[in-house]
Scaffold this motif. Structure first.
Motif, PDB file in Angstrom:
ATOM      1  N   GLN A 190      57.501  84.670  89.381  1.00  0.00           N
ATOM      2  CA  GLN A 190      56.255  84.242  88.767  1.00  0.00           C
ATOM      3  C   GLN A 190      55.953  82.800  89.167  1.00  0.00           C
ATOM      4  O   GLN A 190      56.853  82.033  89.530  1.00  0.00           O
ATOM      5  N   VAL A 191      54.679  82.446  89.072  1.00  0.00           N
ATOM      6  CA  VAL A 191      54.228  81.072  89.268  1.00  0.00           C
ATOM      7  C   VAL A 191      53.551  80.634  87.974  1.00  0.00           C
ATOM      8  O   VAL A 191      52.598  81.277  87.511  1.00  0.00           O
ATOM      9  N   LEU A 192      54.064  79.567  87.372  1.00  0.00           N
ATOM     10  CA  LEU A 192      53.542  79.081  86.099  1.00  0.00           C
ATOM     11  C   LEU A 192      53.079  77.643  86.246  1.00  0.00           C
ATOM     12  O   LEU A 192      53.689  76.851  86.980  1.00  0.00           O
ATOM     13  N   ARG A 201      55.332  73.604  78.749  1.00  0.00           N
ATOM     14  CA  ARG A 201      54.284  74.081  77.851  1.00  0.00           C
ATOM     15  C   ARG A 201      53.135  74.638  78.682  1.00  0.00           C
ATOM     16  O   ARG A 201      52.462  73.911  79.409  1.00  0.00           O
ATOM     17  N   THR A 202      52.927  75.945  78.608  1.00  0.00           N
ATOM     18  CA  THR A 202      51.846  76.592  79.350  1.00  0.00           C
ATOM     19  C   THR A 202      50.640  76.798  78.438  1.00  0.00           C
ATOM     20  O   THR A 202      50.665  76.437  77.260  1.00  0.00           O
ATOM     21  N   ALA A 203      49.607  77.414  78.977  1.00  0.00           N
ATOM     22  CA  ALA A 203      48.386  77.625  78.194  1.00  0.00           C
ATOM     23  C   ALA A 203      48.625  78.561  77.018  1.00  0.00           C
ATOM     24  O   ALA A 203      47.964  78.447  75.983  1.00  0.00           O
ATOM     25  N   GLY A 204      49.568  79.503  77.149  1.00  0.00           N
ATOM     26  CA  GLY A 204      49.768  80.488  76.095  1.00  0.00           C
ATOM     27  C   GLY A 204      51.085  80.413  75.374  1.00  0.00           C
ATOM     28  O   GLY A 204      51.333  81.208  74.461  1.00  0.00           O
ATOM     29  N   ILE A 235      60.729  79.376  72.177  1.00  0.00           N
ATOM     30  CA  ILE A 235      60.760  79.648  73.620  1.00  0.00           C
ATOM     31  C   ILE A 235      61.448  80.989  73.821  1.00  0.00           C
ATOM     32  O   ILE A 235      62.543  81.222  73.301  1.00  0.00           O
ATOM     33  N   TRP A 236      60.832  81.858  74.613  1.00  0.00           N
ATOM     34  CA  TRP A 236      61.320  83.233  74.736  1.00  0.00           C
ATOM     35  C   TRP A 236      61.635  83.622  76.165  1.00  0.00           C
ATOM     36  O   TRP A 236      61.962  84.769  76.435  1.00  0.00           O
ATOM     37  N   SER A 237      61.534  82.678  77.110  1.00  0.00           N
ATOM     38  CA  SER A 237      61.781  83.018  78.512  1.00  0.00           C
ATOM     39  C   SER A 237      62.341  81.805  79.240  1.00  0.00           C
ATOM     40  O   SER A 237      62.248  80.668  78.759  1.00  0.00           O
ATOM     41  N   GLN A 238      62.928  82.074  80.409  1.00  0.00           N
ATOM     42  CA  GLN A 238      63.441  81.026  81.297  1.00  0.00           C
ATOM     43  C   GLN A 238      62.948  81.288  82.705  1.00  0.00           C
ATOM     44  O   GLN A 238      62.879  82.439  83.145  1.00  0.00           O
ATOM     45  N   ASP A 281      52.070  84.231  75.856  1.00  0.00           N
ATOM     46  CA  ASP A 281      53.361  83.627  76.168  1.00  0.00           C
ATOM     47  C   ASP A 281      53.884  84.156  77.504  1.00  0.00           C
ATOM     48  O   ASP A 281      53.681  85.334  77.842  1.00  0.00           O
ATOM     49  N   PRO A 282      54.562  83.311  78.292  1.00  0.00           N
ATOM     50  CA  PRO A 282      55.087  83.776  79.590  1.00  0.00           C
ATOM     51  C   PRO A 282      55.982  84.999  79.504  1.00  0.00           C
ATOM     52  O   PRO A 282      56.066  85.777  80.455  1.00  0.00           O
ATOM     53  N   VAL A 283      56.669  85.220  78.371  1.00  0.00           N
ATOM     54  CA  VAL A 283      57.556  86.370  78.278  1.00  0.00           C
ATOM     55  C   VAL A 283      56.778  87.679  78.370  1.00  0.00           C
ATOM     56  O   VAL A 283      57.334  88.717  78.775  1.00  0.00           O
ATOM     57  N   GLN A 284      55.483  87.652  78.047  1.00  0.00           N
ATOM     58  CA  GLN A 284      54.674  88.871  78.129  1.00  0.00           C
ATOM     59  C   GLN A 284      54.470  89.315  79.578  1.00  0.00           C
ATOM     60  O   GLN A 284      54.107  90.466  79.832  1.00  0.00           O
TER      61      GLN A 284
END
Length: 689
Positions: free
Chosen positions: A88-90, A112-115, A163-166, A75-78
């Motif tokens: 960051q670049v997502l 929606r990202t890969a993780g 969802i855990w990040s913005q 997850d991006p929050v990690q």
């Protein structure tokens, strides 16, 4: 049975599995399990299936809690690694169309990202579409939690969606579209909604589009949504079982002479079309599952048991998506459906003794649904739409033709667009009438009866106490116990609302202080911006305050929207030139609540709550002015609020005055004993004395 349900709930609490705050949200599953067992025993079911039903509901509840969404390893929050913000670049796929952020400006949409998932915050809002593949660069951060349970923040809202990040983007150039894959379903929804809105305008066309696609897919103007909520008619615009029932009824009427296989295919096609257009919302999935199971039972020659169908649908949904258990729409949908199944028919039979058959039938449905959803209404909103039942009775004849007509318009917009004005001609006047009726009910006095949000434990007791009165055939003793429980809930809740209390809410650099005395309230706000005004309105609603007795704004900057503040009180006082709006000798006063300035050269204020006295010292200058005037008698001083972090010398000065309580806004480690700090975004609440 209620004793067993409560015992199971307390056992879960003892094990640490069920948090107290979640108990009232999950009470509907316990009620369904208990009523299912009770109904099964009434029908003479064998003990083993009944016991299995009683075990399934609590087990599923605990399992769903255990399986609530948590961020995965990808997850991006990690990527934050404990930091509050990081560039960051997502890359990922947009999970929906952009939605306006209201007063915050710009728009937001999930990526929606890969993780996992993150929420993109954009300003200005570029033209984006669901399904596009994008690369976004910006500041990644954790969402902010709400400072008070009545003011849920982005963290609580997004956590329910996994969802855990913005990711906040600084400019439009920070987002690059990589691909625009085809999204036929989303394009079809947009095309239908745009065609209906073009025919009827933003309001009437938006209502017609919401009757087909649901208000979750078609955002309505704020004033329209507020009117439907105040009138207790929000369910009419939320895709649910009613809309599917109307669609299936029309389809099966057309295909009643067909053989079984074509008839089944026609019904299946209607349900799949409804699911595709409205999207996989919890209330939509429940309606489709219940409709499919009931249709299969009837077509096979069996007799459908609605309560069993509902329980099976809930089981299947929560096995697939446990997080739906925390969805407000899901909870209200299940509760309302249970009310229609268990209470509507017996209530109609009882009403027939004193009312005409048509009136009893029309009254039983909204009353049953309203009573079963009442505990959830109080828990989530603290508001009861007082005229929901008469409003539903009045608009009921309009909803079926409007829903069928809107569905026909939506299909015509895709298949035969030139015929769209012909269909709109009779429907738009009906839509205008629906909107006028809704606004009429919303404008009535106490349309939204603000009772305040009860404690979760009180909501649980309220639901259990109401149950014997909602079930047919309940004995005299269960109803007497229920009546006693209802009286206890009412007494405790009114006692909590009527006490002398002070609430401090600190968000970023803004402060709200709400003083309460015997069900009345007054507000002191450190900021005059729109966010503070919106928070003040939410606090009033959650605390059961129709309006504040008076409001004073300490912000030297004039409010950008004075009407927002003046709409919450009949007496508004604003600061100017850094001085308090109240001058020496002036005083704000209402029964049990008062506010007076210390001097004309500071913002120090004396707040009276019943017989308790508080000093409000927003800045160091007000503390110095307060100390120069002489420290008050400790016996008459209930507490002091500081809007800043005091120095060691100032701490000694305050401690010498011996106040009962000292509250600070913001972070302040190493405080003297008995002092409390709100934190960066938090609150303090307690008795005034």
């Amino acid at each position: 049975m209620p004793f067993l349900v409560v015992s199971l709930a307390l056992a879960g609490l003892a094990l640490g599995t069920v948090p107290l705050a979640a108990m009232s949200r999950l009470v509907i599953l316990f009620l369904l399990g208990a009523t299912g067992c009770w109904r099964a025993r009434q029908l003479g079911a064998r003990p083993l299936p009944t016991l299995a039903l009683l075990v399934i509901a609590p087990s599923l509840l605990l399992w769903s809690l255990w399986r609530q969404p948590q961020p995965g390893p990808g997850d991006p929050v990690q990527l934050l690694e404990g930091e509050s913000g990081r560039e960051q670049v997502l890359r990922g796929q947009l999970a929906s169309d952009p939605r306006p952020r209201g007063d915050a400006g710009g728009c937001s949409l999930p990526l929606r990202t890969a993780g996992g998932h993150t929420e993109l915050l954009l300003e200005p809002c570029p033209p984006l579409r669901q399904g596009w593949l994008v690369e976004a660069s910006g500041s990644l951060r954790r969402p902010v939690s709400g400072p008070h349970p009545l003011l849920s923040g982005p963290a609580e809202r997004l956590a329910r969606r996994g969802i855990w990040s913005q990711l906040r983007l600084g400019a439009a150039t920070d987002l690059r579209v990589l691909a625009r894959p085809a999204t036929p379903i989303a394009d079809l929804r947009r095309r239908m909604a745009a065609a209906l809105i073009q025919q009827g305008g933003e309001r009437k066309g938006g209502i017609l589009a919401a009757l087909v696609l649901g208000s979750a897919v078609v955002p309505l103007p704020a004033d329209v949504g507020a009117s439907f909520r105040a009138a207790g008619l929000s369910h009419a615009l939320a895709a649910s079982g009613f809309h599917l029932t109307v669609l299936l009824g029309a389809v099966m009427t057309l295909g009643r002479r067909l053989p079984r296989l074509p008839r089944c295919l026609l019904a299946l096609g209607a349900m799949l079309l409804f699911l595709l257009l409205a999207g996989p919302q919890p209330s939509v999935v429940r309606a489709v599952l219940m409709g499919g199971v009931a249709f299969a039972v009837l077509e096979s020659g069996g007799r459908s048991r609605p309560l069993g169908v509902l329980l099976l649908s809930v089981l299947l949904m929560l096995l697939v998506e446990p997080w739906w258990l925390q969805d407000v729409g899901f909870q209200l949908s299940v509760a309302a459906t249970a009310g229609l199944i268990l209470t509507a028919s017996p209530l109609e039979a009882a009403l027939t003794r004193c009312l005409p058959a048509w009136a009893a039938a029309g009254l039983a449905v909204p009353v049953a649904a309203s009573l079963w959803t009442l505990p959830l209404q109080l828990h989530h909103f603290g508001i009861v739409p007082l005229y929901a039942v008469p409003a539903n009775l009045v608009v009921a004849p309009l909803l079926t033709p409007l829903t069928l007509g809107a569905m026909a318009m939506a299909l015509t917009a895709v298949l035969l667009p030139p015929l769209l004005p012909l269909l709109a001609w009779p429907l738009l006047p009906l839509c205008s009438l629906l909107l006028a009726i809704t606004r009429g009910f919303a404008a009535l006095p106490m349309a939204q009866w603000q009772l305040g949000r009860p404690l979760p434990a009180l909501v649980l007791l309220f639901g259990l106490s109401l149950l014997p009165w909602l079930l047919p055939g309940a004995g005299a003793w269960p109803r007497r116990l229920g009546a006693a429980g209802l009286a206890l809930v009412l007494t405790v809740h009114l006692a909590l609302l009527g006490g002398d209390a002070l609430l401090l809410v600190h968000r970023w650099s803004g402060d709200l202080l709400v003083a309460r005395h015997r069900g009345r309230g007054a507000l002191v706000s450190g900021r005059a911006d729109d966010f503070s005004c919106a928070d003040a309105r939410k606090l009033a609603s959650g605390l059961g305050l129709e309006r504040y007795d008076w409001i004073t704004l300490l912000d030297p900057v004039a409010p950008t929207d004075p009407a927002c503040w003046s709409g919450q009180t009949s007496l508004l006082v604003s600061s100017h030139d850094g001085q308090s709006g109240l001058q020496p000798g002036q005083r704000l006063e209402s029964p049990g609540l008062s506010l007076a300035p210390l001097s004309g050269d500071s913002q120090a204020l004396h707040l009276g709550i019943g017989r308790h006295r508080w000093w409000l010292l927003p800045d160091p200058q007000s503390l110095e002015a307060w100390s120069d005037r002489g420290q008050p008698n400790a016996e008459s001083l209930a507490g002091v609020w500081l809007g800043f972090r005091p120095s060691p010398r100032q701490q000694q000065l305050l401690s010498a005055s011996g106040p009962g309580q000292v509250w600070l806004s913001g972070e302040a480690p190493g405080l003297p004993r008995g002092w409390s700090a709100s934190g960066t975004s938090g609150s303090l609440e307690g008795a005034a004395g």
